[in-house]
Structure formats: C-alpha cells, structure tokens
Design a protein around this motif. Structure first.
Motif, PDB file in Angstrom:
ATOM      1  N   LEU A   1       3.991 -22.082  43.648  1.00  0.00           N
ATOM      2  CA  LEU A   1       2.669 -21.484  43.764  1.00  0.00           C
ATOM      3  C   LEU A   1       1.767 -22.508  44.426  1.00  0.00           C
ATOM      4  CD1 LEU A   1       2.476 -20.037  40.139  1.00  0.00           C
ATOM      5  CD2 LEU A   1       3.169 -18.835  42.230  1.00  0.00           C
ATOM      6  N   VAL A   2       1.089 -22.135  45.480  1.00  0.00           N
ATOM      7  CA  VAL A   2       0.280 -23.082  46.242  1.00  0.00           C
ATOM      8  C   VAL A   2      -1.188 -22.907  45.889  1.00  0.00           C
ATOM      9  CG1 VAL A   2      -0.368 -23.894  48.534  1.00  0.00           C
ATOM     10  CG2 VAL A   2       1.962 -23.054  48.111  1.00  0.00           C
ATOM     11  N   ALA A   3      -1.791 -24.001  45.392  1.00  0.00           N
ATOM     12  CA  ALA A   3      -3.215 -23.974  45.041  1.00  0.00           C
ATOM     13  C   ALA A   3      -4.040 -24.343  46.265  1.00  0.00           C
ATOM     14  CB  ALA A   3      -3.486 -24.950  43.905  1.00  0.00           C
ATOM     15  N   ALA A   4      -5.224 -23.771  46.347  1.00  0.00           N
ATOM     16  CA  ALA A   4      -6.100 -24.028  47.486  1.00  0.00           C
ATOM     17  C   ALA A   4      -6.896 -25.313  47.327  1.00  0.00           C
ATOM     18  CB  ALA A   4      -7.054 -22.855  47.675  1.00  0.00           C
ATOM     19  N   SER A   5      -6.959 -25.843  46.106  1.00  0.00           N
ATOM     20  CA  SER A   5      -7.746 -27.052  45.855  1.00  0.00           C
ATOM     21  C   SER A   5      -7.140 -27.807  44.679  1.00  0.00           C
ATOM     22  CB  SER A   5      -9.194 -26.679  45.527  1.00  0.00           C
ATOM     23  OG  SER A   5      -9.243 -26.006  44.271  1.00  0.00           O
ATOM     24  N   PRO A   6      -7.463 -29.098  44.539  1.00  0.00           N
ATOM     25  CA  PRO A   6      -6.993 -29.833  43.368  1.00  0.00           C
ATOM     26  C   PRO A   6      -7.485 -29.216  42.062  1.00  0.00           C
ATOM     27  CG  PRO A   6      -7.800 -31.351  45.041  1.00  0.00           C
ATOM     28  CD  PRO A   6      -8.167 -29.974  45.495  1.00  0.00           C
ATOM     29  N   ALA A   7      -8.730 -28.737  42.054  1.00  0.00           N
ATOM     30  CA  ALA A   7      -9.272 -28.132  40.836  1.00  0.00           C
ATOM     31  C   ALA A   7      -8.460 -26.912  40.421  1.00  0.00           C
ATOM     32  CB  ALA A   7     -10.735 -27.747  41.063  1.00  0.00           C
ATOM     33  N   GLU A   8      -8.089 -26.086  41.391  1.00  0.00           N
ATOM     34  CA  GLU A   8      -7.284 -24.899  41.096  1.00  0.00           C
ATOM     35  C   GLU A   8      -5.900 -25.305  40.588  1.00  0.00           C
ATOM     36  OE1 GLU A   8      -5.087 -21.415  43.682  1.00  0.00           O
ATOM     37  OE2 GLU A   8      -7.155 -21.940  44.236  1.00  0.00           O
ATOM     38  N   ALA A   9      -5.337 -26.333  41.192  1.00  0.00           N
ATOM     39  CA  ALA A   9      -4.011 -26.797  40.780  1.00  0.00           C
ATOM     40  C   ALA A   9      -4.039 -27.354  39.363  1.00  0.00           C
ATOM     41  CB  ALA A   9      -3.512 -27.861  41.756  1.00  0.00           C
ATOM     42  N   VAL A  10      -5.045 -28.144  39.055  1.00  0.00           N
ATOM     43  CA  VAL A  10      -5.165 -28.738  37.718  1.00  0.00           C
ATOM     44  C   VAL A  10      -5.385 -27.656  36.673  1.00  0.00           C
ATOM     45  CG1 VAL A  10      -6.636 -30.197  36.271  1.00  0.00           C
ATOM     46  CG2 VAL A  10      -5.938 -30.988  38.546  1.00  0.00           C
ATOM     47  N   ALA A  11      -6.183 -26.677  36.994  1.00  0.00           N
ATOM     48  CA  ALA A  11      -6.484 -25.605  36.033  1.00  0.00           C
ATOM     49  C   ALA A  11      -5.258 -24.767  35.709  1.00  0.00           C
ATOM     50  CB  ALA A  11      -7.591 -24.711  36.586  1.00  0.00           C
ATOM     51  N   ALA A  12      -4.258 -24.779  36.585  1.00  0.00           N
ATOM     52  CA  ALA A  12      -3.108 -23.882  36.427  1.00  0.00           C
ATOM     53  C   ALA A  12      -2.194 -24.264  35.278  1.00  0.00           C
ATOM     54  CB  ALA A  12      -2.307 -23.848  37.731  1.00  0.00           C
ATOM     55  N   ASN A  13      -2.111 -25.566  34.952  1.00  0.00           N
ATOM     56  CA  ASN A  13      -1.134 -26.016  33.957  1.00  0.00           C
ATOM     57  C   ASN A  13      -1.668 -27.180  33.125  1.00  0.00           C
ATOM     58  OD1 ASN A  13       1.344 -24.392  34.773  1.00  0.00           O
ATOM     59  ND2 ASN A  13       0.859 -25.413  36.708  1.00  0.00           N
ATOM     60  N   GLY A  14      -1.055 -27.343  31.960  1.00  0.00           N
ATOM     61  CA  GLY A  14      -1.438 -28.458  31.100  1.00  0.00           C
ATOM     62  C   GLY A  14      -0.862 -29.778  31.555  1.00  0.00           C
TER      63      GLY A  14
ATOM     64  N   VAL B   1       0.059 -32.202  34.572  1.00  0.00           N
ATOM     65  CA  VAL B   1      -0.326 -32.456  35.960  1.00  0.00           C
ATOM     66  C   VAL B   1       0.333 -33.751  36.415  1.00  0.00           C
ATOM     67  CG1 VAL B   1      -2.229 -32.871  37.565  1.00  0.00           C
ATOM     68  CG2 VAL B   1      -2.541 -31.311  35.610  1.00  0.00           C
ATOM     69  N   VAL B   2       1.212 -33.640  37.401  1.00  0.00           N
ATOM     70  CA  VAL B   2       1.893 -34.804  37.970  1.00  0.00           C
ATOM     71  C   VAL B   2       1.222 -35.140  39.291  1.00  0.00           C
ATOM     72  CG1 VAL B   2       4.082 -35.750  38.795  1.00  0.00           C
ATOM     73  CG2 VAL B   2       4.057 -34.132  36.876  1.00  0.00           C
TER      74      VAL B   2
ATOM     75  N   LYS C   1      -5.724 -32.108  29.362  1.00  0.00           N
ATOM     76  CA  LYS C   1      -4.609 -32.185  30.296  1.00  0.00           C
ATOM     77  C   LYS C   1      -3.724 -33.398  30.008  1.00  0.00           C
ATOM     78  CE  LYS C   1      -6.059 -28.643  32.676  1.00  0.00           C
ATOM     79  NZ  LYS C   1      -5.304 -27.356  32.716  1.00  0.00           N
ATOM     80  N   ASP C   2      -2.482 -33.273  30.391  1.00  0.00           N
ATOM     81  CA  ASP C   2      -1.539 -34.393  30.350  1.00  0.00           C
ATOM     82  C   ASP C   2      -1.279 -34.815  31.791  1.00  0.00           C
ATOM     83  OD1 ASP C   2      -1.333 -34.416  27.621  1.00  0.00           O
ATOM     84  OD2 ASP C   2       0.528 -33.273  27.543  1.00  0.00           O
ATOM     85  N   VAL C   3      -1.719 -36.016  32.132  1.00  0.00           N
ATOM     86  CA  VAL C   3      -1.643 -36.508  33.503  1.00  0.00           C
ATOM     87  C   VAL C   3      -0.533 -37.551  33.617  1.00  0.00           C
ATOM     88  CG1 VAL C   3      -2.877 -37.662  35.381  1.00  0.00           C
ATOM     89  CG2 VAL C   3      -4.102 -36.080  33.853  1.00  0.00           C
ATOM     90  N   VAL C   4       0.403 -37.295  34.508  1.00  0.00           N
ATOM     91  CA  VAL C   4       1.502 -38.223  34.784  1.00  0.00           C
ATOM     92  C   VAL C   4       1.311 -38.734  36.211  1.00  0.00           C
ATOM     93  CG1 VAL C   4       3.993 -38.477  35.041  1.00  0.00           C
ATOM     94  CG2 VAL C   4       3.069 -37.031  33.221  1.00  0.00           C
ATOM     95  N   ASN C   5       1.043 -40.022  36.330  1.00  0.00           N
ATOM     96  CA  ASN C   5       0.761 -40.597  37.637  1.00  0.00           C
ATOM     97  C   ASN C   5       1.997 -41.275  38.209  1.00  0.00           C
ATOM     98  OD1 ASN C   5      -0.579 -41.608  39.900  1.00  0.00           O
ATOM     99  ND2 ASN C   5      -1.076 -43.516  38.847  1.00  0.00           N
TER     100      ASN C   5
ATOM    101  N   TYR D   1       9.630 -24.768  32.231  1.00  0.00           N
ATOM    102  CA  TYR D   1       8.345 -25.416  32.048  1.00  0.00           C
ATOM    103  C   TYR D   1       7.419 -25.042  33.191  1.00  0.00           C
ATOM    104  CZ  TYR D   1      10.813 -28.315  28.658  1.00  0.00           C
ATOM    105  OH  TYR D   1      11.551 -28.740  27.583  1.00  0.00           O
ATOM    106  N   SER D   2       6.117 -25.120  32.921  1.00  0.00           N
ATOM    107  CA  SER D   2       5.106 -24.911  33.949  1.00  0.00           C
ATOM    108  C   SER D   2       4.383 -26.236  34.164  1.00  0.00           C
ATOM    109  CB  SER D   2       4.101 -23.833  33.530  1.00  0.00           C
ATOM    110  OG  SER D   2       4.736 -22.570  33.442  1.00  0.00           O
ATOM    111  N   LEU D   3       4.273 -26.636  35.402  1.00  0.00           N
ATOM    112  CA  LEU D   3       3.593 -27.895  35.705  1.00  0.00           C
ATOM    113  C   LEU D   3       2.966 -27.839  37.080  1.00  0.00           C
ATOM    114  CD1 LEU D   3       6.119 -30.643  36.802  1.00  0.00           C
ATOM    115  CD2 LEU D   3       6.885 -28.327  36.286  1.00  0.00           C
ATOM    116  N   THR D   4       2.069 -28.780  37.305  1.00  0.00           N
ATOM    117  CA  THR D   4       1.374 -28.911  38.578  1.00  0.00           C
ATOM    118  C   THR D   4       1.768 -30.229  39.226  1.00  0.00           C
ATOM    119  OG1 THR D   4      -0.542 -27.531  38.055  1.00  0.00           O
ATOM    120  CG2 THR D   4      -0.917 -29.353  39.577  1.00  0.00           C
ATOM    121  N   LEU D   5       1.925 -30.212  40.543  1.00  0.00           N
ATOM    122  CA  LEU D   5       2.213 -31.419  41.301  1.00  0.00           C
ATOM    123  C   LEU D   5       1.198 -31.554  42.421  1.00  0.00           C
ATOM    124  CD1 LEU D   5       4.012 -33.846  42.119  1.00  0.00           C
ATOM    125  CD2 LEU D   5       5.361 -32.237  43.499  1.00  0.00           C
ATOM    126  N   LEU D   6       0.503 -32.693  42.438  1.00  0.00           N
ATOM    127  CA  LEU D   6      -0.445 -33.001  43.503  1.00  0.00           C
ATOM    128  C   LEU D   6       0.183 -34.037  44.421  1.00  0.00           C
ATOM    129  CD1 LEU D   6      -3.708 -33.459  41.377  1.00  0.00           C
ATOM    130  CD2 LEU D   6      -2.808 -31.353  42.370  1.00  0.00           C
TER     131      LEU D   6
END
Length: 295
Positions: free
Chosen positions: A52-65, A67-68, A89-93, A8-13
């Motif tokens: 993969l390290v994003a430089a900003s939250p916007a870049e991180a969110v754009a990377a995957n559907g 977002v945790v 987006k699917d946001v998991v808080n 799976y591909s996902l983003t973690l903030l």
C-alpha cells in the motif's frame, strides 16, 4: 507462509536499495505493508507486489502501529517525521547512524510518545531475505518493543538485541565494520606486494584466507586480556619481538615499491607502546596498544 502463520501490518519509510529489499521480504512473507518514499516512482514496483503506497509520511505513519525507518541519514528522519504525531507508535530505525545519533533519536521518539529501537544492519541488500547468507540486524533500545515485534523483524534477516542503550546497535555495527575495513587494508597491502611478481593473485588468495583464519584466535584472546588487563601471561610473541619484525615488513614494502600507508598506523601504535617503557611493555602481547587509541 502457511494459513496458521500470523500476518503483521507495518509501515516502511524509505525505498532505497536496502529499503526495497526489506519491503520485498515482508511482502513475500504475506505481511501487510504500507510504504512511503520521497521519490514516489520507486514505490510503483512494490505496489504491483501488494504494498500500500502512502502519499505522505504522515499517512504512512498513521496506517500502522509499527513504523520502520530506512532513510539516507539521521537528518532525513527529522525531515520526514518532525511534526508528525508519533503517540503510541513503535519506531524501528534502520537508518545508518552513529551511537550518539541513536541515543538522540531514542530521546526524540520518547518525547513524542513513541517506543524506539535503533538498528545496525550487518548485511548488504542481496543478503536480505536470504537466511543462508548469514546477514542479521543489531537492535538496541526498548526491549519491550523488540520483544513485541521480533517475529516480523526477523523476516528479512536475523535479529540480535544488544541492550537497552539505544546507541549500542550502531556501536556494534561500526565496531564490526571497522574490523572489516582493517582486514581489507591488510589484504590490499598483501596483494600490492605481489603486484608485478610472478605470483598470481589467485594463488595467494587461498593462502591469505587460511592464514587470516588461523589468526582469528586474536579476537577472543584480546577480549580476555582487555577484561583482565593481563597483557603478559602466556605471551608467545611479545611486543618487543613484534616491533622488531615490523622493520622487515616496511623494508619489504619499500623494495617492492609499495606504499606503507595502510599498515604504518598500526606499526606506529605498537612502536609507541613499546617506546613508552620497553621494560614494562616489551613482554606484553600487542593487545595493550589498544589502550593508546582511547583519547
């Protein structure tokens, strides 16, 4: 992970202790993970592990559907994500919050075109990625989102969906933690009573564990009585007897030079229930006192 297991591909903030533990389990399982953290240096070790390290939250969110979010608090979510396009987006808080904050975040996400679930983590960072430790996460909100991503959400810890009310994950979380803190308070008082006596804490410990286990029946019993509102059937030790017994506990604490601040609030609650009408409430068990806590 076998070759036949989906990746799976996902983003973690957020890469605090919990976020880092989550990230490492997803990376170890072979998933493609994009991370962002306000303090960028915290991402460096994870980059070495394949993130993969994003430089900003916007870049991180754009990377995957998917977002945790695992940040410091609810305000941090707004600070990181306000103004970012969340459409589709699917946001998991997984940020610790209150039920009201979970519900408000769900509405906030939906207004921005995203699906949302809130989570309550019943685990410490060391329990993440260790199934034998018994940790799990409560989830509530969009059932469709949860069902879609359940497999990847279960990688760090077990996943338990507790309803489509987005506030219920936090409510379950805090309910369990509140019971834990109450238990800790009683245990702390017990150890304080023997402080300075010729009783070793290590000798009391197994007796405490055994006794608390035996008293675990109260959990199910209270649930049944609160559902039926029958507080008198089958009572073995009634409220009048229990209140009388509290005097011995308080006097013993005084004799031992121990503050009663950890147990007095519960004693006061039981006494207040009985004093309201001894003839009506004296034959109950202690569960009826719970009703006094609602304002």
């Amino acid at each position: 992970m076998t070759d036949n297991t989906p990746r799976y591909s996902l983003t973690l903030l957020g890469l605090g202790d919990m976020g880092t533990a989550l990230a490492r389990t997803w990376l170890a399982a072979g998933h493609r993970l994009t991370v962002w953290n306000r303090t960028a240096a915290k991402a460096a070790p994870l980059a070495a592990e394949g993130a993969l390290v994003a430089a900003s939250p916007a870049e991180a969110v754009a990377a995957n559907g998917l977002v945790v979010v695992c940040l410091l608090d609810d305000a941090s979510i707004g600070s990181a994500l306000d103004g970012i396009d969340l459409t589709g987006k699917d946001v998991v808080n997984l940020t610790t919050g209150t039920p009201a904050e979970g519900r408000a975040r769900a509405a906030w996400a939906e207004e921005r075109g995203a699906r949302f679930v809130d989570g309550g983590i019943m685990a410490t960072p060391t329990m993440i990625g260790a199934p034998e430790a018994g940790g799990y996460v409560f989830y509530s909100g969009s059932r469709a989102l949860f069902d879609t991503h359940r497999a990847v959400l279960e990688v760090p810890a077990g996943a338990r969906f507790v309803g489509e009310d987005a506030g219920h994950a936090a409510l379950h979380d805090v309910a369990l933690l509140s019971a834990m803190w109450g238990m800790f308070a009683g245990i702390s008082h017990a150890y304080a009573l023997i402080e300075g006596e010729d009783i070793a804490p290590k000798d009391l410990a197994p007796l405490l564990s055994e006794w608390l286990g035996a008293m675990g029946f109260f959990v199910g019993n209270a649930a049944e009585r609160l559902t039926s509102r029958d507080f008198t059937s089958g009572v073995v030790s009634n409220l009048a007897m229990q209140v009388t017994g509290t005097g011995t506990m308080l006097r013993t604490a005084e004799e031992q030079g121990v503050s009663t601040e950890l147990i007095s609030p519960y004693v006061d609650l039981l006494r207040r229930r009985l004093a309201a009408d001894p003839d009506v409430y004296g034959g109950e068990d202690t569960t009826g006192a719970i009703l006094l806590l609602k304002r």
